[in-house]
Design a protein around this motif. Structure first.
Motif, PDB file in Angstrom:
ATOM      1  N   SER A 120     -10.862  19.391  10.001  1.00 45.61           N
ATOM      2  CA  SER A 120     -10.446  18.775   8.780  1.00 45.61           C
ATOM      3  C   SER A 120     -11.064  18.075   7.870  1.00 45.61           C
ATOM      4  O   SER A 120     -10.796  17.693   6.867  1.00 45.61           O
ATOM      5  CB  SER A 120      -9.205  18.041   9.330  1.00 45.61           C
ATOM      6  OG  SER A 120      -9.805  16.783  10.024  1.00 45.61           O
TER       7      SER A 120
ATOM      8  N   GLN B  28      -8.086  10.148   5.035  1.00 46.17           N
ATOM      9  CA  GLN B  28      -7.914  11.523   4.623  1.00 46.17           C
ATOM     10  C   GLN B  28      -6.319  11.941   4.705  1.00 46.17           C
ATOM     11  O   GLN B  28      -5.997  12.542   4.105  1.00 46.17           O
ATOM     12  CB  GLN B  28      -8.780  12.477   5.432  1.00 46.17           C
ATOM     13  CG  GLN B  28      -8.679  14.009   5.070  1.00 46.17           C
ATOM     14  CD  GLN B  28      -9.748  14.965   5.219  1.00 46.17           C
ATOM     15  OE1 GLN B  28     -10.766  15.061   4.602  1.00 46.17           O
ATOM     16  NE2 GLN B  28      -9.759  15.475   6.138  1.00 46.17           N
ATOM     17  N   GLU B  29      -5.652  11.674   5.837  1.00 48.72           N
ATOM     18  CA  GLU B  29      -4.174  11.823   6.069  1.00 48.72           C
ATOM     19  C   GLU B  29      -3.376  11.318   4.988  1.00 48.72           C
ATOM     20  O   GLU B  29      -2.516  11.779   4.685  1.00 48.72           O
ATOM     21  CB  GLU B  29      -3.865  11.158   7.343  1.00 48.72           C
ATOM     22  CG  GLU B  29      -4.325  11.933   8.738  1.00 48.72           C
ATOM     23  CD  GLU B  29      -3.840  11.135   9.936  1.00 48.72           C
ATOM     24  OE1 GLU B  29      -3.206  10.187   9.863  1.00 48.72           O
ATOM     25  OE2 GLU B  29      -4.357  11.561  10.842  1.00 48.72           O
TER      26      GLU B  29
ATOM     27  N   ARG C 134      -9.063  16.667  -0.438  1.00 49.93           N
ATOM     28  CA  ARG C 134      -9.629  16.140   0.899  1.00 49.93           C
ATOM     29  C   ARG C 134     -11.102  15.504   0.571  1.00 49.93           C
ATOM     30  O   ARG C 134     -11.447  15.350  -0.708  1.00 49.93           O
ATOM     31  CB  ARG C 134     -10.253  17.523   1.505  1.00 49.93           C
ATOM     32  CG  ARG C 134      -9.125  18.286   1.911  1.00 49.93           C
ATOM     33  CD  ARG C 134      -9.630  19.812   2.469  1.00 49.93           C
ATOM     34  NE  ARG C 134     -11.083  19.826   3.377  1.00 49.93           N
ATOM     35  CZ  ARG C 134     -11.266  20.593   4.141  1.00 49.93           C
ATOM     36  NH1 ARG C 134     -11.065  21.724   3.941  1.00 49.93           N
ATOM     37  NH2 ARG C 134     -12.483  20.533   4.950  1.00 49.93           N
TER      38      ARG C 134
END
Length: 85
Positions: free
Chosen positions: A10, A39-40, A47
């Motif tokens: 991710s 990032q979430e 991103r």
């Protein structure tokens, strides 16, 4: 403990600073956890791009007028060392 961010699919990792040792792709466990959490929270389609993490003392010394080994831990946390940044 240092963890290799390249293991997490991710995380987009920029390879421009790669030196072959893989050191720059490592982060402390807590820093990586905060990076993943940040990032979430980003909007869909956005991103973070990871560029550089751990710098071995010899490499860090090239960026600073004062060698890393000559500084105390307190100087890292509370003072901007002249010649660094």
């Amino acid at each position: 403990m240092l963890l290799d961010v390249r293991v997490w699919e991710s995380v987009a990792v920029d390879s421009r600073k790669e030196d072959g040792s893989g050191d720059l792709a490592h982060l402390r466990e807590g820093v990586l956890a905060r990076l993943l959490k940040a990032q979430e929270l980003l909007p869909d389609g956005v991103r973070l791009l990871f560029v550089e993490g751990y710098r071995p003392p010899a490499l860090q010394s090239k960026f600073c007028a004062h060698p890393v080994s000559a500084r105390t831990p307190a100087q890292f946390m509370i003072a901007k060392v002249p010649g660094c940044g």
